[in-house]
Design a protein around this motif. Structure first.
Motif, short mmCIF file in Angstrom:
data_model
loop_
_atom_site.label_atom_id
_atom_site.label_comp_id
_atom_site.label_asym_id
_atom_site.label_seq_id
_atom_site.Cartn_x
_atom_site.Cartn_y
_atom_site.Cartn_z
N PHE A 74 0.84 -1.21 0.00
CA PHE A 74 0.00 0.00 0.00
C PHE A 74 0.87 1.25 0.00
O PHE A 74 0.57 2.23 -0.69
N PHE A 75 1.93 1.23 0.80
CA PHE A 75 2.78 2.41 0.93
C PHE A 75 3.90 2.45 -0.12
O PHE A 75 4.73 3.36 -0.09
N LYS A 76 3.89 1.49 -1.01
CA LYS A 76 4.91 1.47 -2.07
C LYS A 76 4.32 1.73 -3.45
O LYS A 76 4.86 2.52 -4.22
N THR A 77 3.19 1.09 -3.77
CA THR A 77 2.72 1.10 -5.15
C THR A 77 1.24 1.44 -5.33
O THR A 77 0.80 1.68 -6.46
N PHE A 78 0.43 1.47 -4.27
CA PHE A 78 -1.02 1.62 -4.45
C PHE A 78 -1.38 2.98 -5.05
O PHE A 78 -0.91 4.02 -4.59
N ASP A 79 -2.22 2.95 -6.08
CA ASP A 79 -2.63 4.15 -6.81
C ASP A 79 -4.11 4.40 -6.56
O ASP A 79 -4.98 3.96 -7.31
N LEU A 80 -4.44 5.13 -5.52
CA LEU A 80 -5.82 5.37 -5.13
C LEU A 80 -6.59 6.14 -6.18
O LEU A 80 -7.78 5.88 -6.44
N PHE A 81 -5.96 7.11 -6.83
CA PHE A 81 -6.65 8.01 -7.74
C PHE A 81 -6.56 7.58 -9.21
O PHE A 81 -7.01 8.30 -10.10
N ASN A 82 -5.95 6.41 -9.44
CA ASN A 82 -5.82 5.88 -10.82
C ASN A 82 -5.19 6.89 -11.77
O ASN A 82 -5.69 7.16 -12.87
N ILE A 83 -4.06 7.45 -11.34
CA ILE A 83 -3.36 8.44 -12.17
C ILE A 83 -2.00 7.92 -12.65
O ILE A 83 -1.22 8.68 -13.21
N GLY A 84 -1.75 6.64 -12.40
CA GLY A 84 -0.52 6.04 -12.89
C GLY A 84 0.69 6.29 -12.03
O GLY A 84 1.83 6.12 -12.48
N LYS A 85 0.45 6.68 -10.77
CA LYS A 85 1.55 6.96 -9.87
C LYS A 85 1.13 6.58 -8.46
O LYS A 85 -0.01 6.84 -8.07
N PRO A 86 2.02 5.95 -7.68
CA PRO A 86 1.66 5.61 -6.30
C PRO A 86 1.16 6.84 -5.54
O PRO A 86 1.80 7.90 -5.55
N THR A 87 0.04 6.68 -4.87
CA THR A 87 -0.58 7.82 -4.20
C THR A 87 0.33 8.45 -3.16
O THR A 87 0.32 9.67 -2.97
N ARG A 88 1.13 7.64 -2.51
CA ARG A 88 1.98 8.16 -1.44
C ARG A 88 2.95 9.22 -1.94
O ARG A 88 3.38 10.10 -1.18
N ILE A 89 3.30 9.18 -3.22
CA ILE A 89 4.24 10.15 -3.77
C ILE A 89 3.63 10.97 -4.90
O ILE A 89 4.31 11.79 -5.51
N ALA A 90 2.34 10.76 -5.17
CA ALA A 90 1.71 11.39 -6.34
C ALA A 90 1.73 12.91 -6.28
O ALA A 90 1.86 13.57 -7.32
N PHE A 91 1.59 13.48 -5.09
CA PHE A 91 1.51 14.93 -4.96
C PHE A 91 2.69 15.50 -4.18
O PHE A 91 2.66 16.66 -3.76
N ALA A 92 3.70 14.67 -3.98
CA ALA A 92 4.88 15.07 -3.22
C ALA A 92 5.95 15.64 -4.14
O ALA A 92 5.96 15.37 -5.35
N ASP A 93 6.86 16.40 -3.56
CA ASP A 93 7.97 16.92 -4.36
C ASP A 93 9.23 16.08 -4.19
O ASP A 93 10.32 16.46 -4.60
N ARG A 94 9.06 14.90 -3.53
CA ARG A 94 10.16 13.96 -3.37
C ARG A 94 9.57 12.56 -3.18
O ARG A 94 8.37 12.41 -2.90
N ASP A 95 10.41 11.57 -3.33
CA ASP A 95 9.98 10.19 -3.09
C ASP A 95 10.22 9.89 -1.61
O ASP A 95 11.35 9.74 -1.17
N VAL A 96 9.11 9.81 -0.85
CA VAL A 96 9.23 9.62 0.60
C VAL A 96 9.38 8.16 0.99
O VAL A 96 9.56 7.84 2.16
#
Length: 444
Positions: free
Chosen positions: A356-378
């Motif tokens: 979930f914290f590595k790859t899950f894409d809640l918003f179906n935008i092609g990017k893991p949600t955990r980093i989708a709106f971040a300015d770095r890979d957390v």
């Protein structure tokens, strides 16, 4: 010391009979609870708010906060706490990796990123690792009083103040617990807790949010209480007023009044019952004091701190003091000494290891949600949280009454395994930390 053959290897168990049901039964239900529940049933008051609001007022007074707001469960209360403080897209929120998922997964719903820090040897947030996790994007810290152990709130609040961060307390394991004379859930900007049927404060399926800030209280109402999102309750937050009578989170979060009716009764006796639990648990650990391989996870109550109802009691396991014996093998041996398994390894798995914290894409935008709106890979390097992943713990009986003879028998089972641990080394193969995801049986 005379060697005793362990029950796992064919010896005689320490405990050959089941204990009285009352020793572990929880919650304690009396005719007063039943009468309160029957009143709700007979008057079809499940979906109202009158009983709930009485409970909220009583709970706020007991908690020592200005406001309390009940929810259908602890997860909803924790989610509302994030909305209350304005957690949003691109924000980061710090939490310990070893906790139940509902402490932090909801951050994804707001487009925020969970950032994990290490735990210390009491399975609590390690203040020494906290500042490593802080960036200009950090908005809040989610403090979890895991296994009822109070976190080091002096240091955590000092760090939060230094960096101008908000603090949410997850008190789901520690309702009524104290830190240096002050109740847990009153340190942060807002706190939330579960009161589900297995918690120390158990009231069916229930959650509650507490705060001293009117703004956070009103935002929490607006998030998930459509029937109260109106001018009766929303008085100061002008920005919320145009959205009256719709739950802004798209959630129906109100509590079932069958649960709040029961909670009102439970609250009347909670402190008294918790005091007996603490007496029993401290006596259990006193009997094991000084043994190699295990350490109690408990506070020094002379400091004004306590562990409330001592929810889900665990101890720290130190395999190096027992010839490298794995925590899994240790727990297996203890379970063989008593009826009705009581000793399991690991607690919750570390959250940073879940997909979930590595790859899950809640918003179906092609990017893991955990980093989708971040300015770095957390997403952490495993080495950053290696200490948390390597710390071992194990469960112990959760006594609800101070019954010396029974407590002594259970302590004897642990002592027997420790004093004869060398018998277990030969077939010891699984050296993992142990643990489980919620919903996974202990045997899996």
């Amino acid at each position: 010391m005379i060697m005793e053959k362990l029950a796992l290897l064919g010896g005689t168990p320490v405990l050959k009979n089941y204990p009285p049901k009352e020793l572990f039964a929880w919650p304690i239900i009396t005719e007063e609870d039943e009468a309160a529940a029957l009143e709700v049933i007979r008057n079809n008051k499940f979906s109202g708010t009158d009983i709930t609001e009485k409970f909220q007022n009583e709970f706020a007074e007991w908690q020592g906060t200005e406001y309390a707001l009940a929810f259908c469960n602890g997860t909803a209360a924790l989610t509302a706490s994030m909305f209350a403080i304005g957690l949003g897209m691109g924000d980061e929120i710090i939490c310990t990796t070893k906790t139940y998922w509902a402490s932090i997964t909801q951050a994804a719903n707001f487009g925020a990123s969970a950032v994990f820090c290490n735990i210390d040897e009491n399975m609590s947030m390690d203040p020494d690792d906290l500042e490593r996790c802080i960036t200009p994007k950090t908005k809040a810290i989610m403090v979890v009083h895991y296994f009822a152990y109070p976190c080091d709130m002096d240091r955590i609040m000092a760090i939060a103040k230094k960096h101008n961060l908000l603090v949410i307390e997850d008190v789901s394991h520690a309702q009524g617990g104290m830190y240096k004379g002050k109740k847990l859930g009153t340190f942060g900007d807002v706190a939330a807790m579960s009161m589900m049927s297995s918690k120390s404060f158990a009231a069916g399926e229930l959650g509650i949010l507490v705060t001293n800030t009117r703004k956070y209280y009103e935002r929490a109402i607006a998030f998930a209480h459509y029937e109260r999102n109106d001018s009766r309750y929303i008085k100061e937050c002008e920005e919320l007023k145009p959205y009256s009578r719709i739950a802004l989170g798209g959630l129906k979060g109100r509590a079932n009044q069958l649960c709040t009716a029961m909670a009102r009764v439970q609250l009347k006796y909670y402190d008294e019952r918790c005091a007996e639990i603490r007496k029993a648990m401290n006596y259990f650990w006193d009997l094991l004091e000084g043994l190699p391989g295990i350490r109690a996870i408990r506070v020094d109550e002379s400091t004004g701190s306590n562990m409330a109802g001592w929810y889900c009691p665990h101890g720290l396991y130190l395999p190096e003091e027992l010839g490298g014996l794995s925590v899994k093998r240790f727990c297996e041996a203890v379970r063989a000494e008593v009826l009705g398994g009581i000793c399991w390894d690991g607690g919750n798995h570390c959250l940073h290891t879940h997909e979930f914290f590595k790859t899950f894409d809640l918003f179906n935008i092609g990017k893991p949600t955990r980093i989708a709106f971040a300015d770095r890979d957390v997403r952490e390097d495993d080495k950053e949280l290696e200490r948390s992943a390597n710390l071992c713990c194990f469960s112990v009986p959760w006594f609800k009454h101070f019954e010396k003879e029974w407590i002594e028998l259970y302590a004897k089972a642990y002592r027997k395994v420790i004093e004869n641990y060398e018998q277990l080394l030969e077939q010891d193969s699984d050296k993992s930390q142990g643990g489980r995801w919620y919903g996974q049986s202990n045997e899996e």
